[in-house]
Motif scaffolding. Structure first.
Motif, PDB file in Angstrom:
ATOM      1  N   LYS A 180       0.842  -1.190   0.000  1.00 17.71           N
ATOM      2  CA  LYS A 180       0.000   0.000   0.000  1.00 17.71           C
ATOM      3  C   LYS A 180       0.880   1.244   0.000  1.00 17.71           C
ATOM      4  O   LYS A 180       1.965   1.245   0.595  1.00 17.71           O
ATOM      5  CB  LYS A 180      -0.904   0.009   1.237  1.00 17.71           C
ATOM      6  CG  LYS A 180      -1.934  -1.101   1.269  1.00 17.71           C
ATOM      7  CD  LYS A 180      -2.827  -0.969   2.491  1.00 17.71           C
ATOM      8  CE  LYS A 180      -2.041  -1.162   3.777  1.00 17.71           C
ATOM      9  NZ  LYS A 180      -2.930  -1.130   4.977  1.00 17.71           N
ATOM     10  N   PRO A 181       0.438   2.325  -0.661  1.00 16.52           N
ATOM     11  CA  PRO A 181       1.219   3.567  -0.627  1.00 16.52           C
ATOM     12  C   PRO A 181       1.505   3.995   0.814  1.00 16.52           C
ATOM     13  O   PRO A 181       0.637   3.930   1.686  1.00 16.52           O
ATOM     14  CB  PRO A 181       0.302   4.569  -1.337  1.00 16.52           C
ATOM     15  CG  PRO A 181      -0.507   3.722  -2.279  1.00 16.52           C
ATOM     16  CD  PRO A 181      -0.750   2.443  -1.525  1.00 16.52           C
ATOM     17  N   GLY A 182       2.745   4.389   1.040  1.00 19.40           N
ATOM     18  CA  GLY A 182       3.166   4.781   2.390  1.00 19.40           C
ATOM     19  C   GLY A 182       3.929   3.697   3.110  1.00 19.40           C
ATOM     20  O   GLY A 182       4.508   3.939   4.175  1.00 19.40           O
ATOM     21  N   CYS A 183       3.960   2.487   2.530  1.00 21.62           N
ATOM     22  CA  CYS A 183       4.638   1.362   3.169  1.00 21.62           C
ATOM     23  C   CYS A 183       6.014   1.130   2.551  1.00 21.62           C
ATOM     24  O   CYS A 183       6.263   1.479   1.400  1.00 21.62           O
ATOM     25  CB  CYS A 183       3.799   0.095   3.048  1.00 21.62           C
ATOM     26  SG  CYS A 183       2.218   0.179   3.923  1.00 21.62           S
ATOM     27  N   ASP A 184       6.899   0.540   3.341  1.00 23.83           N
ATOM     28  CA  ASP A 184       8.276   0.297   2.898  1.00 23.83           C
ATOM     29  C   ASP A 184       8.709  -1.122   3.242  1.00 23.83           C
ATOM     30  O   ASP A 184       8.246  -1.707   4.226  1.00 23.83           O
ATOM     31  CB  ASP A 184       9.274   1.234   3.604  1.00 23.83           C
ATOM     32  CG  ASP A 184       8.934   2.702   3.480  1.00 23.83           C
ATOM     33  OD1 ASP A 184       8.188   3.074   2.553  1.00 23.83           O
ATOM     34  OD2 ASP A 184       9.439   3.477   4.316  1.00 23.83           O
ATOM     35  N   TYR A 185       9.662  -1.637   2.445  1.00 22.84           N
ATOM     36  CA  TYR A 185      10.486  -2.778   2.831  1.00 22.84           C
ATOM     37  C   TYR A 185      11.894  -2.233   3.067  1.00 22.84           C
ATOM     38  O   TYR A 185      12.348  -1.321   2.356  1.00 22.84           O
ATOM     39  CB  TYR A 185      10.568  -3.824   1.729  1.00 22.84           C
ATOM     40  CG  TYR A 185       9.430  -4.800   1.637  1.00 22.84           C
ATOM     41  CD1 TYR A 185       8.834  -5.339   2.783  1.00 22.84           C
ATOM     42  CD2 TYR A 185       8.947  -5.223   0.393  1.00 22.84           C
ATOM     43  CE1 TYR A 185       7.786  -6.243   2.682  1.00 22.84           C
ATOM     44  CE2 TYR A 185       7.915  -6.130   0.287  1.00 22.84           C
ATOM     45  CZ  TYR A 185       7.336  -6.645   1.442  1.00 22.84           C
ATOM     46  OH  TYR A 185       6.303  -7.547   1.341  1.00 22.84           O
TER      47      TYR A 185
END
Length: 205
Positions: free
Chosen positions: A72-77
């Protein structure tokens, strides 16, 4: 029939021990996930997923998690050497910076996942040769307007310019980034004190 049986017996079958052999990596790595939950602060949204130290365990992890393009937009790995947290304040990161690759939204379905996988393979495979020790980890940031992939290095000052530039060139080579598309290196300390969306660029390739 007897002859066939003999031929079958001549074929050496892999032993249980052979099947259990794994290929160790030079370093252990930890995958982190940053959730987009506005009700929590940044550290609460940072979640340590799992650590691995073999080639086989990396692929097992990669094949069982969402692709970066599906976040989802706003998420990171974030994938970092074990013991290093994906934050500027970590002792291993605070004097360093990152090579930044910016991708338009239309590039998400193809380039984002391919670039992110290649960056991870470069890191765990120690592709940066004598400069691999300078690599701390990498992040992929999925955003509504533009996605970003950053490869973090330990030291970005002038004394390490040769290492920083060599790492940047290897990134462009492995990702086959077009010569007209630039990647930039930004010091973490400059990112922290940025004015608006403008961050000082130390190197550009």
């Amino acid at each position: 029939m007897a002859g066939n049986k003999s031929s079958e017996e001549d074929v050496e079958k892999p032993s249980i021990t052979d099947l259990q052999i794994k290929h160790p990596l030079q370093n252990s790595w930890t995958l982190w996930y940053i959730e987009n939950d506005r009700r929590k602060d940044w550290k609460q949204n940072l979640k340590e997923i799992i650590s691995f130290e073999t080639v086989e365990d990396f692929w097992s992890l990669y094949n069982h998690i969402k692709a970066a393009s599906e976040l989802k937009p706003g998420c990171d790995y974030c994938l970092f050497k074990k013991g290093i947290q994906p934050m500027w304040e970590d002792a291993a990161n605070k004097e360093g910076g990152r090579w930044l690759i910016s991708l338009e939204k239309k590039q998400r379905e193809v380039e984002l996942d391919n670039y992110w996988l290649e960056i991870m393979l470069c890191m765990i495979g120690e592709t940066f040769d004598e400069y691999s020790d300078e690599v701390c980890g990498a992040t992929v940031n999925v955003r509504s307007k533009m996605d970003k992939i950053g490869l973090w290095t330990a030291n970005g000052d002038k004394s390490k310019s040769e290492a920083v530039v060599a790492i940047g060139r290897k990134i462009k080579e492995r990702l086959r980034i077009h010569s007209k598309q630039s990647i930039v290196y930004q010091m973490h300390k400059d990112t922290q004190i940025k004015s608006g969306s403008i961050v000082k660029v130390t190197h550009s390739l």
